[in-house]
Design a protein around this motif. Sequence first.
Motif, PDB file in Angstrom:
ATOM      1  N   ARG A 153       0.281  -4.236  -5.948  1.00  0.00           N
ATOM      2  CA  ARG A 153       0.089  -2.876  -6.455  1.00  0.00           C
ATOM      3  C   ARG A 153       1.151  -1.921  -5.907  1.00  0.00           C
ATOM      4  NH1 ARG A 153      -4.502  -0.263  -8.091  1.00  0.00           N
ATOM      5  NH2 ARG A 153      -4.980  -2.294  -9.027  1.00  0.00           N
ATOM      6  N   ILE A 154       1.445  -2.029  -4.611  1.00  0.00           N
ATOM      7  CA  ILE A 154       2.471  -1.166  -4.014  1.00  0.00           C
ATOM      8  C   ILE A 154       3.830  -1.444  -4.649  1.00  0.00           C
ATOM      9  CG2 ILE A 154       3.737  -0.655  -1.881  1.00  0.00           C
ATOM     10  CD1 ILE A 154       1.104  -1.290  -0.372  1.00  0.00           C
ATOM     11  N   ALA A 155       4.140  -2.721  -4.849  1.00  0.00           N
ATOM     12  CA  ALA A 155       5.421  -3.095  -5.462  1.00  0.00           C
ATOM     13  C   ALA A 155       5.554  -2.490  -6.856  1.00  0.00           C
ATOM     14  CB  ALA A 155       5.550  -4.612  -5.523  1.00  0.00           C
ATOM     15  N   GLU A 156       4.463  -2.504  -7.629  1.00  0.00           N
ATOM     16  CA  GLU A 156       4.477  -1.907  -8.971  1.00  0.00           C
ATOM     17  C   GLU A 156       4.756  -0.412  -8.888  1.00  0.00           C
ATOM     18  OE1 GLU A 156       0.695  -2.744 -10.661  1.00  0.00           O
ATOM     19  OE2 GLU A 156       1.031  -4.913 -10.812  1.00  0.00           O
ATOM     20  N   LYS A 157       4.083   0.261  -7.950  1.00  0.00           N
ATOM     21  CA  LYS A 157       4.240   1.707  -7.825  1.00  0.00           C
ATOM     22  C   LYS A 157       5.645   2.104  -7.360  1.00  0.00           C
ATOM     23  CE  LYS A 157      -0.109   3.144  -8.549  1.00  0.00           C
ATOM     24  NZ  LYS A 157      -0.514   4.180  -9.553  1.00  0.00           N
ATOM     25  N   LEU A 159       0.795  10.200  -1.455  1.00  0.00           N
ATOM     26  CA  LEU A 159       0.638   9.960  -0.016  1.00  0.00           C
ATOM     27  C   LEU A 159      -0.181   8.699   0.251  1.00  0.00           C
ATOM     28  CD1 LEU A 159       1.183  10.921   2.869  1.00  0.00           C
ATOM     29  CD2 LEU A 159      -0.893  12.325   2.705  1.00  0.00           C
ATOM     30  N   GLU A 160      -1.218   8.453  -0.546  1.00  0.00           N
ATOM     31  CA  GLU A 160      -2.048   7.258  -0.351  1.00  0.00           C
ATOM     32  C   GLU A 160      -1.240   5.977  -0.567  1.00  0.00           C
ATOM     33  OE1 GLU A 160      -4.996   7.000   0.842  1.00  0.00           O
ATOM     34  OE2 GLU A 160      -5.534   9.121   0.889  1.00  0.00           O
ATOM     35  N   LEU A 161      -0.275   6.023  -1.459  1.00  0.00           N
ATOM     36  CA  LEU A 161       0.612   4.874  -1.679  1.00  0.00           C
ATOM     37  C   LEU A 161       1.350   4.525  -0.397  1.00  0.00           C
ATOM     38  CD1 LEU A 161       2.454   2.886  -3.295  1.00  0.00           C
ATOM     39  CD2 LEU A 161       3.792   4.895  -3.996  1.00  0.00           C
ATOM     40  N   PHE A 162       1.857   5.542   0.279  1.00  0.00           N
ATOM     41  CA  PHE A 162       2.651   5.278   1.485  1.00  0.00           C
ATOM     42  C   PHE A 162       1.774   4.993   2.705  1.00  0.00           C
ATOM     43  CE2 PHE A 162       5.680   7.242  -1.362  1.00  0.00           C
ATOM     44  CZ  PHE A 162       6.765   6.388  -1.218  1.00  0.00           C
ATOM     45  N   LEU A 163       0.547   5.487   2.703  1.00  0.00           N
ATOM     46  CA  LEU A 163      -0.386   5.079   3.755  1.00  0.00           C
ATOM     47  C   LEU A 163      -0.710   3.596   3.628  1.00  0.00           C
ATOM     48  CD1 LEU A 163      -2.802   8.147   3.778  1.00  0.00           C
ATOM     49  CD2 LEU A 163      -1.451   7.343   5.736  1.00  0.00           C
ATOM     50  N   LEU A 188      -6.631   0.314  -3.380  1.00  0.00           N
ATOM     51  CA  LEU A 188      -6.926  -0.432  -4.615  1.00  0.00           C
ATOM     52  C   LEU A 188      -8.063   0.221  -5.399  1.00  0.00           C
ATOM     53  CD1 LEU A 188      -6.614  -4.085  -3.263  1.00  0.00           C
ATOM     54  CD2 LEU A 188      -5.036  -2.910  -4.836  1.00  0.00           C
ATOM     55  N   SER A 189      -8.982   0.877  -4.701  1.00  0.00           N
ATOM     56  CA  SER A 189     -10.117   1.513  -5.377  1.00  0.00           C
ATOM     57  C   SER A 189      -9.686   2.750  -6.172  1.00  0.00           C
ATOM     58  CB  SER A 189     -11.171   1.925  -4.341  1.00  0.00           C
ATOM     59  OG  SER A 189     -10.757   3.053  -3.595  1.00  0.00           O
ATOM     60  N   LEU A 190      -8.494   3.270  -5.877  1.00  0.00           N
ATOM     61  CA  LEU A 190      -8.016   4.463  -6.577  1.00  0.00           C
ATOM     62  C   LEU A 190      -7.513   4.151  -7.978  1.00  0.00           C
ATOM     63  CD1 LEU A 190      -6.026   6.140  -3.638  1.00  0.00           C
ATOM     64  CD2 LEU A 190      -8.356   6.637  -4.407  1.00  0.00           C
ATOM     65  N   GLY A 191      -7.319   2.848  -8.263  1.00  0.00           N
ATOM     66  CA  GLY A 191      -6.913   2.440  -9.610  1.00  0.00           C
ATOM     67  C   GLY A 191      -5.415   2.543  -9.838  1.00  0.00           C
TER      68      GLY A 191
END
Length: 340
Positions: free
Chosen positions: A205-209, A294-298, A337-340
């Motif tokens: 998911r992080i890689a996609e973002k 910010l949640e992505l980088f956390l 992951l729960s944030l979708g």
Amino acid sequence: MSAFYRLNPEQQSQCLLQMAAQALRHWSLQGSELNLVKYRENAVYRVDTADGRRYALRIHRPGYHSGAALRSELQWMSALAEKGIAVPEVIPTVDGRLLVSESHLAVPEERDIDLFAWIDGEQFGSVEQGLGDNAERIEHLYSTLGAMAARLHNGSSDWIPPEGFERHAWDREGLVGEEPFWGRFWELELLTEEQKRLMERVRERIAEKLEGYDRSLQRYGLIHADFVPENLMVEGDNVRLIDFDDAGFGWHLFELATALYFIQEEPGYTVAKQALIDGYRRERALSDQELEDLELFLAARACTYLGWIRSRQETETARELAPDLIRRACNQAEHFLSLG
């Protein structure tokens, strides 16, 4: 395995002390008194000269940074100092070098060594100490932290690195690529099979973002990458940033995520987070739209700490911290992951 690595940390530091004493000749400081300040990965010794001068000598651990990368760190710190940003003063050797390599019979590998002017004062805070319940203190601490981060990013945005400049990157590949800078965190042997699957999902998911994520100078550049209260030294009204060992290229939000990561479970987190943002905005633009990530980088920061354990499993520090770092990372992954 070398006999050195069968020694306990105190015994190792005594071996490195002998190397430190030998290296002092490069600065014409032979015979100065040496006292250990910290030995976790690098070893840092206080140097007290007979005429009252004081320095900090750092012996780098082998295999983490190349000599070119270490010299680049020192070049960047010197450039920041020239821009008025309070960082440790790098002390060149008598022949003008910022970094020396030293060998000693008590230590198995050649080590890189540098020297800084001593910084008086105390740490701004610590993870162990926690935020406490003094809202005014929390606000002051994290507002100062945010402003310091912004000034650092400002100082980096208009600086052109010299030819041969070399530092790692906390970019998509460095965070969640096939060979992240701190290691393949999803393969950490201490994880359960369920936890490994969780970290694989969050990695994807992080890689996609991060695919094609904005790398303009407004959002990406040289960062400190360890912006925590322990790395701010306070003396009176003066606050100085230390420990650039993890510094490299990365997103500015990753810097802010690092400042917030370990305090998310604290009662004062909301106050600290807002103070960090407000302090940053006093010195540099930061939009609400940017903050949405910010949640992505956390989550990305959580992954790096598992990689840190995996690449240092032989150390006492990694063994002690592993249970808490794993718990925090899995919680962070599930939340993201729960944030979708």
